[in-house]
Design a protein around this motif. Structure first.
Motif, PDB file in Angstrom:
ATOM      1  N   ILE A 155       0.749  -1.262  -0.079  1.00  0.00           N
ATOM      2  CA  ILE A 155      -0.022   0.018   0.008  1.00  0.00           C
ATOM      3  C   ILE A 155       0.745   1.178  -0.089  1.00  0.00           C
ATOM      4  CG2 ILE A 155      -1.558   1.389   1.545  1.00  0.00           C
ATOM      5  CD1 ILE A 155      -2.863  -1.319   2.205  1.00  0.00           C
ATOM      6  N   GLU A 156       1.802   1.357   0.752  1.00  0.00           N
ATOM      7  CA  GLU A 156       3.088   2.446   0.588  1.00  0.00           C
ATOM      8  C   GLU A 156       3.530   2.727  -0.498  1.00  0.00           C
ATOM      9  OE1 GLU A 156       5.468   1.333   4.149  1.00  0.00           O
ATOM     10  OE2 GLU A 156       4.054   2.017   5.439  1.00  0.00           O
ATOM     11  N   TRP A 157       3.807   1.432  -1.199  1.00  0.00           N
ATOM     12  CA  TRP A 157       4.489   1.610  -2.446  1.00  0.00           C
ATOM     13  C   TRP A 157       3.512   2.115  -3.717  1.00  0.00           C
ATOM     14  CZ3 TRP A 157       2.869  -0.685  -7.001  1.00  0.00           C
ATOM     15  CH2 TRP A 157       3.787  -0.637  -8.043  1.00  0.00           C
ATOM     16  N   ALA A 158       2.302   1.680  -3.436  1.00  0.00           N
ATOM     17  CA  ALA A 158       1.311   2.143  -4.351  1.00  0.00           C
ATOM     18  C   ALA A 158       0.888   3.667  -4.209  1.00  0.00           C
ATOM     19  CB  ALA A 158      -0.143   1.489  -4.065  1.00  0.00           C
ATOM     20  N   LYS A 159       0.985   4.147  -3.020  1.00  0.00           N
ATOM     21  CA  LYS A 159       0.724   5.589  -2.612  1.00  0.00           C
ATOM     22  C   LYS A 159       1.895   6.633  -3.117  1.00  0.00           C
ATOM     23  CE  LYS A 159      -2.007   6.756   0.609  1.00  0.00           C
ATOM     24  NZ  LYS A 159      -2.675   6.761   1.807  1.00  0.00           N
ATOM     25  N   VAL A 160       3.094   6.057  -2.909  1.00  0.00           N
ATOM     26  CA  VAL A 160       4.264   6.908  -3.115  1.00  0.00           C
ATOM     27  C   VAL A 160       4.468   6.901  -4.712  1.00  0.00           C
ATOM     28  CG1 VAL A 160       5.442   6.671  -1.115  1.00  0.00           C
ATOM     29  CG2 VAL A 160       6.048   5.132  -2.954  1.00  0.00           C
TER      30      VAL A 160
END
Length: 722
Positions: A155-160
Motif C-alpha cells: 500500500i505504501e509503494w502504491a501511494k508513493v
C-alpha cells in the motif's frame, strides 16, 4: 589528503564567507560557490557531499546571497536532517530549515489546512498496520502478522508511486512486484483501508505528501505563499526520491530553477519502496543549463578499498552503471581486502569472530567494526559466534534474533512440546529424531520445507524459523541422543548469553540498514550466489540493484575490509555453493564472467585491435564524444592537467606550425595536447597510448614532446623561436 582538505571550520573561524570555504577541495568549493541556477552534484561514497552542500548554504548565507529563512534543505531520514541542522548551526547558518520530505510537508499542511479545507487537519495515523488488518477482515481476507507487514508495504509503494487502488494490479504487474497475496486481494484491501481512514477522519504519512501536493495544485495562492517563503532548495540523496516526492518538489519550485540536488545513482538500493534514480539521471535533460559537479575524491576509504569498489561497479550494466563515478582515494594506502572461504557457515562465523577479536586486540575499537549481511535471518550465527568469543555486539535496524516475534512463538511451541514429552502432541507422533521433531513443531508456526516466493516479512519470518531448524540439526549432530527438552535448554542458554550488556559493541546489520554509515573495519559475510545476489532477484534490474547493495557495503569500510563466504551450510555438508558472481574478476584466482583469456574470442579481439568501450578515467561513464575519448574523461570531470606543461606544448606546436607552413591543429589538436599534458608521459610507449598520437606523429614529434614533458628543451629547438 592534505590536512586543510579535511579540516573543519568552527563558528569562531567562519566569520566571513571566504572562511566558510577553507578546507574544501576544488570540486567541493565549486559546489559551495555555485549559488545560481540549477546545480546537480554527483557525489560518490565518502566524497564529502554533506560537507559540500552545508558549506554551500553557509557560504550563501554569509555572503548575503541567501536569506536563511528562504532556504529549505530536504533529505530522507530524521538522523540525516538532524546532522545537517547541526552542521549548519556550526557554520553560522542556523536559521535554515533542514527537514525530511514528510516533516516539511506536514508542517505546511498543518499551517494551511484551515484555510484550504477548513477545520483542523485530520489526525495522523502513526501505525497503519491495525487499519490494514481491519480492512483485510472487512474484505474477509485473513492476514497473519507478516502478511500484514507486507501488504502494508505494498500500500505504501502504491501511494508513493501515485497508484490508486483500482490501478494497483496492473501497476504491480508492470513493476514486477513480488506481492504477498493476490493482486486483486491487495487492491481490495487497499481500497477498504482508504475508506476506513476517511470514515474516521485520519491520514497516514503518505497522505501527508499527497494532500500537500493536492493543496498546492488546487490553491495557487497558497502555492505562491510557500514559494515566496522558500526560494532556494537543496535535496540530498536525490537518487532515492519517489515520483510523489518529485511532484511535491516541482510544486515547491514552481517555474524557478534555484535547486541543488545531490546523489549517486550507484547507491540506489531502495527501488522496492518506489525510489528511482531517474530524476537524478534526467536532471540535465530537464535543466540543460544546469551546472554539474562531480565529487570523486574519496576521503573515507583507502586506495585498496576504493579500487575494489571501482572494480565492482566496472562490471555493472544498465542506466545507473553508465553514470557511475570512479572514486579516487585521498587516504594513505592500507591493507588489501581479505577474501576468506570457509567450509561451512559456522566456520565462517567463527572465523569472522576470530578476526574481529584480533582487530580489537590490535587497537581497533569494537564500535568501529561492523559485520554486514544480506538478510536479518543471517545474524543469529554471528550473534552466537561473537558471544562465544566474548566480543560485545549490537544489532542495528533489526530485532535481536531471540527477540523476534516469530522466534519467541516458535520457542514457546517447542517448550510446550518438550514438556508434554511428545505423548500428547499429535505433531510428534511417530517422529523420533530431534530435527524431525523440530520441523514438525515449527510447521505449526509457519515453517515449510520450501521458502516462500519473493521478499519481505513473510520471507524474513521463514528465514528465522529455518535458522532454528538448522540450529536443531547442528545440535543433534554434535550431541547424539539429545532430546527436545535439551534443545529448549540450549535455546534458553543462548538467549541468556545474548542478553548480556553489549555497550559499545561490534555492529551487526543488514546491508540496507548500513546505508549512510561507516566503520574502520567491515566484514561482508555470506557472499554466495543465492544470497548475493539474493535468489529472488530475477530480472537484470534486480540483479544490478543487488550489485549496488554490495557496493554500498564495500564503501562503508575505511581501512579494513574482509569478504567471506561458506561452501556449504552445515559442517560436513556438500560444498555446492559458489562465491558471489559479483566477485568474479576481482578476487584472486577468479576471472570475470564471460571472459576467456586466450580463447578464440580474445584472439580475434586482439587481432582486430578492439579495446572495448572508452570509459572516463574519473567517473567511469562510457565516452561517446571524440574529444572526450581523446582525453579519456568527460568534459566536465575534474582535470589534473599540468597547465605549465600545456602552455609549453602549445608554444612548441606554434613553432612547428610556422616551421612547416601548416595549421597548428595538423601538428596536434588542442585536445591531444591537453591529453598529453594530463598524462605527462615519460616514455614513447606511454605517449603512443594517447589518442591522436599515431605512429607517424610519434616518429616525427615523439622525441620533442617527451623532452618537453621531462622539463627539457626539444633537441631541435631554436631559442629565438620561443
Amino acid at each position: 589528503m592534505t590536512a586543510a582538505t579535511h579540516s573543519s571550520v568552527s563558528p569562531a573561524d567562519a566569520d566571513t564567507a571566504d572562511a566558510v570555504l577553507l578546507g574544501l577541495d576544488p570540486e567541493q568549493r565549486e559546489v559551495a560557490t555555485t549559488l545560481r541556477g540549477p546545480v546537480c552534484v554527483l557525489a560518490g561514497a565518502g566524497t564529502g557531499k554533506t560537507r559540500a552542500i552545508t558549506h554551500r548554504i553557509a557560504y550563501g548565507v554569509r555572503s548575503g546571497l541567501l536569506m536563511p529563512a528562504s532556504v529549505l534543505a530536504v533529505t530522507f531520514t530524521n538522523r540525516a536532517a538532524g546532522e545537517m541542522r547541526g552542521r549548519l548551526r556550526t557554520l553560522g547558518a542556523g536559521g535554515v530549515q533542514a527537514r525530511t520530505f514528510h516533516s516539511a510537508a506536514l508542517r505546511q499542511l498543518q499551517y494551511f489546512w484551515p484555510r484550504a479545507v477548513g477545520g483542523e487537519l485530520p489526525r495522523l495515523l502513526e501505525r497503519k498496520i491495525q487499519f490494514v488488518a481491519e480492512a483485510g477482515a472487512r474484505c474477509r481476507i485473513r492476514l497473519d502478522r507478516n502478511e500484514l507487514r507486507d501488504v502494508t508495504g505494498e500500500i505504501e509503494w502504491a501511494k508513493v508511486t501515485q497508484t490508486v487502488p483500482a490501478d494497483y494490479p496492473a501497476a504491480a504487474l508492470k513493476a514486477g512486484r513480488e506481492a504477498p497475496r493476490g493482486l486483486a486481494e491487495i487492491a481490495q484491501i487497499y481500497g477498504t483501508y482508504e475508506q476506513l481512514k476517511r470514515d474516521r477522519g485520519m491520514i497516514d504519512f503518505e497522505d501527508v505528501l499527497l494532500l500537500t501536493v493536492g493543496v498546492l495544485q488546487d490553491r495557487h495562492d497558497i502555492a505562491e505563499q510557500i514559494r515566496a517563503q522558500y526560494q532556494h532548495f537543496v535535496v540530498d540523496e536525490y537518487q532515492d526520491v519517489s515520483p510523489l516526492q518529485q511532484r511535491l518538489l516541482e510544486l515547491w519550485l514552481g517555474d524557478r530553477d534555484s535547486l541543488c540536488v545531490v546523489g549517486d545513482a550507484s547507491q540506489t538500493i531502495y527501488s522496492f519502496t518506489g525510489a528511482t534514480p531517474d530524476h537524478l539521471l534526467d536532471f540535465r535533460t530537464r535543466y540543460p543549463q544546469a551546472t554539474v559537479v562531480k565529487l570523486v575524491r574519496d576521503y573515507r576509504s583507502t586506495p585498496q578499498v576504493v579500487h575494489l569498489a571501482n572494480g565492482l561497479l566496472g562490471q555493472a550494466r544498465g542506466r545507473a552503471a553508465e553514470h557511475r563515478l570512479e572514486l579516487v582515494s585521498q587516504r594513505e594506502p592500507g591493507p588489501d581486502p581479505v577474501y576468506a572461504e570457509y567450509p561451512d557457515e559456522p566456520a565462517e562465523a567463527e572465523g569472522v569472530a576470530g578476526r574481529v577479536r584480533d582487530l580489537i586486540a590490535a587497537g581497533v575499537p569494537a564500535g568501529e567494526i561492523a559485520v554486514l549481511y544480506r538478510i536479518n535471518a543471517q545474524s543469529e550465527v554471528y550473534e552466537q559466534a561473537l558471544a562465544d568469543a566474548g566480543v560485545p555486539y549490537q544489532l542495528r535496524g533489526a530485532e535481536r534474533f531471540f527477540e523476534r516475534a516469530e522466534v519467541q512463538k516458535a520457542v514457546l511451541a517447542l517448550r510446550g512440546s518438550a514438556r508434554s514429552g511428545g505423548s500428547d502432541d499429535p505433531l510428534l507422533q511417530d517422529v523420533v529424531e530431534l530435527p524431525s521433531q523440530v520441523r514438525a513443531v515449527l510447521s505449526s508456526t509457519g515453517w515449510t520445507t520450501e521458502p516462500p516466493t519473493g521478499s519481505g516479512a513473510v520471507r524474513d519470518q521463514w528465514e528465522s524459523l529455518a535458522a532454528l531448524v538448522r540450529l536443531a540439526e547442528d545440535f543433534a549432530r554434535s550431541r547424539p541422543g539429545v532430546t527436545l527438552a535439551d534443545l529448549v535448554v540450549e535455546l534458553d542458554e543462548r538467549r541468556a548469553a545474548q542478553h548480556a550488556p553489549t555497550v559499545q559493541g561490534v555492529t551487526l546489520a543488514s546491508l540496507h540498514a548500513a546505508k549512510g554509515l561507516e566503520w574502520d573495519a567491515v566484514f561482508l559475510v555470506g557472499l554466495t550466489d543465492g544470497m548475493m545476489p539474493i535468489t529472488y532477484a530475477k530480472t537484470d534490474e534486480q540483479v544490478e540493484e543487488e550489485r549496488r547493495l554490495l557496493y554500498v557495503g564495500v564503501t562503508r569500510a575505511r581501512h579494513h575490509l574482509t569478504l567471506s563466504w561458506a561452501l556449504s551450510r552445515a559442517p560436513g555438508g556438500r560444498a555446492s555453493r559458489r562465491p558471489s558472481r559479483f566477485l568474479n574478476g576481482l578476487r584472486p584466482g577468479s576471472a570475470a564472467l564471460g571472459s576467456r583469456p586466450g580463447g578464440p574470442e580474445a584472439g580475434a579481439a586482439r587481432k582486430r585491435g578492439r579495446r572495448g568501450p572508452a570509459l572516463c578515467r574519473v567517473c567511469g561513464r562510457t565516452l561517446t564524444e571524440a574529444g572526450e575519448i581523446k582525453l579519456m574523461r568527460c568534459e566536465d570531470c575534474p582535470s589534473d592537467m599540468d597547465e605549465g606543461l600545456y602552455e609549453r606544448l602549445r608554444d612548441w606546436r606554434a613553432g612547428q606550425s610556422k616551421l612547416q607552413g601548416m595549421p597548428a591543429y595538423c601538428v596536434f589538436t588542442d585536445k591531444t595536447l591537453m591529453a598529453i599534458a594530463e598524462a605527462a608521459p615519460g616514455e614513447a610507449g606511454q605517449l603512443s597510448m594517447i589518442s591522436g598520437v599515431g605512429g607517424r606523429k610519434l616518429e616525427r614529434y615523439g622525441a620533442d614532446v617527451l623532452a618537453i614533458c621531462a622539463g627539457q628543451e626539444p633537441a631541435g629547438a631554436d631559442p629565438d623561436d620561443a
